[in-house]
Design an enzyme around this catalytic site. Structure first.
Site, mmCIF file in Angstrom:
data_model
loop_
_atom_site.group_PDB
_atom_site.id
_atom_site.type_symbol
_atom_site.label_atom_id
_atom_site.label_comp_id
_atom_site.label_asym_id
_atom_site.label_seq_id
_atom_site.Cartn_x
_atom_site.Cartn_y
_atom_site.Cartn_z
ATOM 1 N N THR A 6 0.819 -1.220 0.000
ATOM 2 C CA THR A 6 0.000 0.000 0.000
ATOM 3 C C THR A 6 0.848 1.262 0.000
ATOM 4 O O THR A 6 0.586 2.214 -0.744
ATOM 5 C CB THR A 6 -0.931 0.006 1.227
ATOM 6 O OG1 THR A 6 -1.868 -1.070 1.091
ATOM 7 C CG2 THR A 6 -1.680 1.319 1.354
ATOM 8 N N HIS A 9 15.616 47.642 14.569
ATOM 9 C CA HIS A 9 14.965 47.553 15.874
ATOM 10 C C HIS A 9 13.787 48.516 15.965
ATOM 11 O O HIS A 9 13.519 49.116 17.017
ATOM 12 C CB HIS A 9 15.965 47.815 17.007
ATOM 13 C CG HIS A 9 17.177 46.938 16.947
ATOM 14 N ND1 HIS A 9 17.166 45.622 17.332
ATOM 15 C CD2 HIS A 9 18.440 47.190 16.490
ATOM 16 C CE1 HIS A 9 18.366 45.091 17.149
ATOM 17 N NE2 HIS A 9 19.158 46.021 16.636
ATOM 18 N N SER A 54 -14.228 47.455 7.187
ATOM 19 C CA SER A 54 -14.835 47.258 8.504
ATOM 20 C C SER A 54 -16.349 47.308 8.378
ATOM 21 O O SER A 54 -16.897 48.080 7.574
ATOM 22 C CB SER A 54 -14.360 48.344 9.476
ATOM 23 O OG SER A 54 -15.128 48.332 10.673
#
Length: 473
Positions: free
Chosen positions: A124, A171, A294
């Site tokens: 199989t 950063h 929205s």
């Protein structure tokens, strides 16, 4: 009637065919794509298994392992329209086996004589692994042109903005000026590596599986290796050196590669999302009338596509741990390892292809506000030109001493809310060292883009070279 009872009675009329979010009519193509659903359709999977059984029979007939007329009968019957899939499902439930149900119905359709030679000597997992590899190939055939098209769009965008002044951030803070083209070139370069990665994994991953119950090929007599060659050739697959029933690095590599691709698409999408915030307003997803941001705030134009790409990357990355867990299997066969792939390979493919479609739409219609890119840079030029000020001073007092002096001035400026340049004349060790003309040049960000243009051009050239041998969408 209570709500619960009403829901239950309505549910009795439902066929309950759609249970996974990738199949949902309501969520549309946000978690999958029409292409990905075609690859992993149940009906198409059964047809794929039939095709593999037919290829096996024909290859066996060529080597005299089964009669040719029998192989022809098997191949002629290997059509999903001739198979009763409802009966297949009943046989699956009766046998508790993932392939035997199909084999029994297929055998009946072929007739008693030819039916006895179906799946001859195979196991199989040979059929299902080979079928899964064909699915992976189909996914790659869809993914690579789409990824190439995204790369092509980005390369063009990078070239157009090779000299467009932008603000580099590290950063999440202003760092140095750069060109917007260089930012886009960074995205392009990463996608080029993925295109190469996907092409390279084809040779390793797209191989057939035909090694029998324990990987020995015993069921094929002394014809096993020759049969594998012919079988793989018929399916357009590579020939592995040995069986890989428990060696699952190939599927794990595919899942990992697609998760990485989706992660890069999410990095691009998330940057677009961030830079579209009104505080930046540097880029904007294309908008069309009728698109709603929205249900309660009509003014909203949300970067929905970009957000959804990030969702796809998070879901795709979760599939990697599943695929890696499948690498740990016992002995020569282990369903605990194999069957996790039946879930994570389709899922990562759905998520990656959906992310591709959404990313292509986002970058193709991307609006770049060059005026805001420039103004956002000049607004902080007083700060971000500190490196140039330091290096210029360093030629007189030494780099390390210049760093200390500029550090003092820039930190004082931030503390007191004053321009850096306004404090230079009052600094005992800096005053008089630089002329007004020199300071004008130092604090002009447009003249401090470094090699942005050259690096962008180099990336664009590499993209054009790579894409020249890639078929367009």
């Amino acid at each position: 009637m209570s709500n619960h009872s009403h829901t239950a009675s309505r549910g009795d009329d439902c066929r309950h065919e759609r249970g996974h979010i990738t199949d949902s009519r309501f969520y549309g193509n946000r978690y999958s794509s029409p292409d990905s659903r075609r690859v992993f359709c149940d009906v198409c999977r059964h047809q794929r298994w039939l095709d593999i059984e037919a290829a096996l029979a024909q290859a066996q007939a060529e080597l005299g392992l089964i009669p040719q007329e029998t192989a022809d009968r098997i191949a002629a019957t290997a059509c999903i329209d001739l198979i009763d899939l409802d009966q297949v499902q009943l046989e699956i439930e009766r046998s508790g086996h993932s392939l035997v149900g199909l084999l029994r119905v297929f055998e009946a359709a072929c007739g008693p004589e030819a039916g006895q030679y179906i799946h001859y000597g195979a196991t199989t997992q040979d059929i299902q692994d080979t079928g899964q590899v064909l699915e992976i190939r189909d996914v790659l055939d869809i993914l690579q042109p789409q990824l190439a098209e995204i790369t092509r769009v980005l390369a063009d965008l990078a070239e157009r903005h090779a000299d467009t002044v932008a603000l580099g951030r590290t950063h999440a803070q202003p760092a140095l000026p750069m060109s917007f083209g260089l930012k886009v070139a960074g995205w392009t370069d990463e996608l080029l590596r993925h295109l190469k990665r996907l092409e390279e994994l084809r040779e390793r991953v797209l191989v057939a599986q035909l090694f029998g119950g324990a990987g020995t090929m015993a069921g094929f007599g002394d014809q096993g290796p020759a049969l594998l060659e012919r079988f793989a050739h018929r399916l357009g697959l590579g020939v592995p050196t040995t069986g890989w029933h428990v060696a699952r690095d190939r599927p794990a590599e595919f899942v990992s590669a697609l998760a990485m691709v989706t992660g890069t698409l999410a990095r691009i999408a998330d940057e677009i999302r961030t830079l579209s915030r009104p505080e930046f307003a540097e880029v904007q997803e294309a908008w069309r009338p009728g698109k709603v941001g929205s249900s309660t705030m009509p003014h909203k134009r949300n970067p929905e596509r970009c957000e959804q790409v990030v969702v796809m990357a998070r879901l795709a990355s979760a599939q990697v741990s599943v695929a890696l867990a499948g690498m740990i299997g016992d002995h020569e066969r282990d369903a605990r390892a194999l069957r996790v792939e039946w879930a994570c390979i389709p899922d990562v493919s759905h998520y990656c292809l959906a992310a591709c479609a959404m990313t292509l739409e986002s970058v193709t219609g991307l609006i770049v506000h060059t005026d805001r890119l420039l103004s956002n840079t000049t607004d902080v030029a007083d700060k971000v030109m500190s490196e140039r000020l330091m290096l210029t001073l360093g030629r007189q007092v030494g780099k390390q001493r210049a760093h200390e002096l500029v550090y003092e001035v820039t930190q004082q400026a931030q503390q007191q809310g004053l321009p850096v340049r306004a404090l230079l004349d009052g600094h005992a060790q800096i005053a008089g060292r630089l002329t007004a003309e020199e300071l004008d040049a130092i604090f002009d960000p447009a003249t401090y883009l470094g090699a942005s243009s050259a690096l962008t051009a180099r990336t664009v050239a590499e993209a054009r070279k790579t894409l020249a041998v890639t078929e367009p969408l």
